[in-house]
Motif scaffolding. Structure first.
Motif, PDB file in Angstrom:
ATOM      1  N   SER A  63     -33.006  11.581  78.856  1.00 55.20           N
ATOM      2  CA  SER A  63     -34.452  11.586  78.662  1.00 55.20           C
ATOM      3  C   SER A  63     -34.783  10.951  77.319  1.00 55.20           C
ATOM      4  CB  SER A  63     -34.968  13.031  78.700  1.00 55.20           C
ATOM      5  OG  SER A  63     -36.346  13.072  78.419  1.00 55.20           O
ATOM      6  N   GLU A  64     -35.993  10.478  77.177  1.00 63.08           N
ATOM      7  CA  GLU A  64     -36.439   9.940  75.886  1.00 63.08           C
ATOM      8  C   GLU A  64     -36.760  11.054  74.900  1.00 63.08           C
ATOM      9  OE1 GLU A  64     -39.631   7.180  76.362  1.00 63.08           O
ATOM     10  OE2 GLU A  64     -38.539   5.984  77.834  1.00 63.08           O
ATOM     11  N   LYS A  65     -36.924  12.271  75.401  1.00 61.80           N
ATOM     12  CA  LYS A  65     -37.307  13.386  74.548  1.00 61.80           C
ATOM     13  C   LYS A  65     -36.311  14.535  74.672  1.00 61.80           C
ATOM     14  CE  LYS A  65     -42.309  12.704  74.996  1.00 61.80           C
ATOM     15  NZ  LYS A  65     -43.571  13.381  75.330  1.00 61.80           N
ATOM     16  N   VAL A  66     -36.265  15.359  73.646  1.00 61.68           N
ATOM     17  CA  VAL A  66     -35.583  16.643  73.740  1.00 61.68           C
ATOM     18  C   VAL A  66     -36.413  17.480  74.699  1.00 61.68           C
ATOM     19  CG1 VAL A  66     -35.022  18.746  72.453  1.00 61.68           C
ATOM     20  CG2 VAL A  66     -34.598  16.500  71.434  1.00 61.68           C
ATOM     21  N   ARG A  67     -35.743  18.262  75.547  1.00 58.65           N
ATOM     22  CA  ARG A  67     -36.450  19.054  76.543  1.00 58.65           C
ATOM     23  C   ARG A  67     -36.215  20.547  76.330  1.00 58.65           C
ATOM     24  NH1 ARG A  67     -33.367  16.388  81.045  1.00 58.65           N
ATOM     25  NH2 ARG A  67     -32.141  15.843  79.243  1.00 58.65           N
ATOM     26  N   VAL A  68     -37.251  21.315  76.626  1.00 58.34           N
ATOM     27  CA  VAL A  68     -37.176  22.769  76.598  1.00 58.34           C
ATOM     28  C   VAL A  68     -37.459  23.230  78.022  1.00 58.34           C
ATOM     29  CG1 VAL A  68     -38.212  24.895  75.714  1.00 58.34           C
ATOM     30  CG2 VAL A  68     -37.971  22.898  74.208  1.00 58.34           C
ATOM     31  N   TYR A  69     -36.455  23.849  78.655  1.00 53.74           N
ATOM     32  CA  TYR A  69     -36.617  24.402  79.996  1.00 53.74           C
ATOM     33  C   TYR A  69     -36.785  25.906  79.864  1.00 53.74           C
ATOM     34  CZ  TYR A  69     -35.006  20.037  82.063  1.00 53.74           C
ATOM     35  OH  TYR A  69     -34.889  18.727  82.438  1.00 53.74           O
ATOM     36  N   ASN A  70     -37.882  26.420  80.412  1.00 52.38           N
ATOM     37  CA  ASN A  70     -38.114  27.861  80.384  1.00 52.38           C
ATOM     38  C   ASN A  70     -38.098  28.383  81.810  1.00 52.38           C
ATOM     39  OD1 ASN A  70     -40.417  30.216  80.481  1.00 52.38           O
ATOM     40  ND2 ASN A  70     -39.118  30.318  78.658  1.00 52.38           N
ATOM     41  N   PHE A  71     -37.225  29.349  82.059  1.00 50.96           N
ATOM     42  CA  PHE A  71     -37.078  29.969  83.374  1.00 50.96           C
ATOM     43  C   PHE A  71     -37.826  31.292  83.356  1.00 50.96           C
ATOM     44  CE2 PHE A  71     -33.542  27.200  82.518  1.00 50.96           C
ATOM     45  CZ  PHE A  71     -33.453  26.439  83.669  1.00 50.96           C
ATOM     46  N   TRP A  72     -38.748  31.473  84.290  1.00 52.81           N
ATOM     47  CA  TRP A  72     -39.663  32.601  84.263  1.00 52.81           C
ATOM     48  C   TRP A  72     -40.029  33.024  85.684  1.00 52.81           C
ATOM     49  CZ3 TRP A  72     -44.787  32.326  86.091  1.00 52.81           C
ATOM     50  CH2 TRP A  72     -45.149  31.075  86.600  1.00 52.81           C
ATOM     51  N   ALA A  73     -40.777  34.102  85.785  1.00 53.60           N
ATOM     52  CA  ALA A  73     -41.333  34.556  87.066  1.00 53.60           C
ATOM     53  C   ALA A  73     -42.637  35.296  86.795  1.00 53.60           C
ATOM     54  CB  ALA A  73     -40.345  35.462  87.794  1.00 53.60           C
ATOM     55  N   THR A  74     -43.504  35.316  87.770  1.00 53.98           N
ATOM     56  CA  THR A  74     -44.812  35.949  87.611  1.00 53.98           C
ATOM     57  C   THR A  74     -44.718  37.453  87.402  1.00 53.98           C
ATOM     58  OG1 THR A  74     -45.041  36.176  90.004  1.00 53.98           O
ATOM     59  CG2 THR A  74     -46.018  34.207  88.979  1.00 53.98           C
ATOM     60  N   TRP A  75     -43.642  38.073  87.884  1.00 51.89           N
ATOM     61  CA  TRP A  75     -43.497  39.526  87.799  1.00 51.89           C
ATOM     62  C   TRP A  75     -42.805  39.983  86.516  1.00 51.89           C
ATOM     63  CZ3 TRP A  75     -38.384  39.900  87.277  1.00 51.89           C
ATOM     64  CH2 TRP A  75     -37.580  38.950  87.911  1.00 51.89           C
ATOM     65  N   CYS A  76     -42.405  39.065  85.667  1.00 52.08           N
ATOM     66  CA  CYS A  76     -41.628  39.374  84.465  1.00 52.08           C
ATOM     67  C   CYS A  76     -42.544  39.467  83.245  1.00 52.08           C
ATOM     68  CB  CYS A  76     -40.560  38.299  84.284  1.00 52.08           C
ATOM     69  SG  CYS A  76     -39.689  38.362  82.715  1.00 52.08           S
ATOM     70  N   GLY A  77     -42.746  40.655  82.733  1.00 50.83           N
ATOM     71  CA  GLY A  77     -43.622  40.877  81.584  1.00 50.83           C
ATOM     72  C   GLY A  77     -43.277  40.049  80.362  1.00 50.83           C
ATOM     73  N   PRO A  78     -42.007  40.045  79.914  1.00 54.60           N
ATOM     74  CA  PRO A  78     -41.657  39.210  78.753  1.00 54.60           C
ATOM     75  C   PRO A  78     -41.880  37.721  79.008  1.00 54.60           C
ATOM     76  CG  PRO A  78     -39.988  40.888  79.096  1.00 54.60           C
ATOM     77  CD  PRO A  78     -40.901  40.932  80.283  1.00 54.60           C
TER      78      PRO A  78
END
Length: 183
Positions: A63-78
């Motif tokens: 990629s041309e940029k550094v990437r930040v992948y965030n793994f999440w879910a709608t039911w996860c409070g944090p």
């Protein structure tokens, strides 16, 4: 009880806050965007379905940029609690590409994930939804996957995962994690 249900239950239990309380988290409004960060369809938010092979190729690709992948879910409070910071960080730091990957079950994508993305104004970010019968099992392909979310990967331009953060993170933690990689 079958194995996929047990793994989903372990992922749900690992996330310290239940789905109902996650919906009670106050999400501040987004900051003003200097430019368009992503796409939104005229009919609503855009989420790209991706299988585990496609996700692995996306992460490990260059990629041309550094990437930040965030793994999440709608039911996860944090997860829900850190999304406003991630949204605002992406607006302020266009030199970094922020990519959200929902690990919600496929059956709730239209009913829960798409409305959530619209409600919390995440439509300007790149949004993916892992299209797998059991996302918790699929994610184990990644070495060191903790079976708990949120998880954030910092990926360099060559597609190498440079940092794994296995908890909700603050702006300061994200900034510190990115300082080792030049923009």
């Amino acid at each position: 009880m079958n194995f996929p249900i047990l793994s989903l239950l372990s992922l749900i239990l690992a996330c310290s806050t239940a789905r109902d309380s996650a919906q009670d988290v106050a999400i501040p409004p987004p900051i003003a965007a200097p430019g368009d960060l992503g796409a939104e369809t005229p009919s609503g938010p855009s989420v790209t379905g991706i299988d585990i092979d496609g996700l692995e190729a996306l992460i490990t690709g260059t990629s041309e940029k550094v990437r930040v992948y965030n793994f999440w879910a709608t039911w996860c409070g944090p997860c829900v609690a850190e999304l406003p910071m991630l949204r605002d960080f992406a607006v302020e730091h266009t030199e970094v590409e922020l990519i959200l990957v929902s690990l919600d079950m496929h059956s709730v994508r239209a009913k829960r994930v798409l409305p959530f993305i619209a409600k919390y104004e995440l439509t300007k970010l790149k949004n993916y939804h892992l299209e797998d019968k059991d996302p918790a099992i699929a994610m184990r392909r990644f070495e060191g996957w903790p079976d708990a979310i949120p998880v954030t990967y910092i990926v360099d331009r060559e597609g190498q995962i440079q940092k794994k953060i296995n908890a909700a993170l603050s702006r300061e933690q994200l900034t510190a994690a990115l300082t080792t990689l030049s923009p």
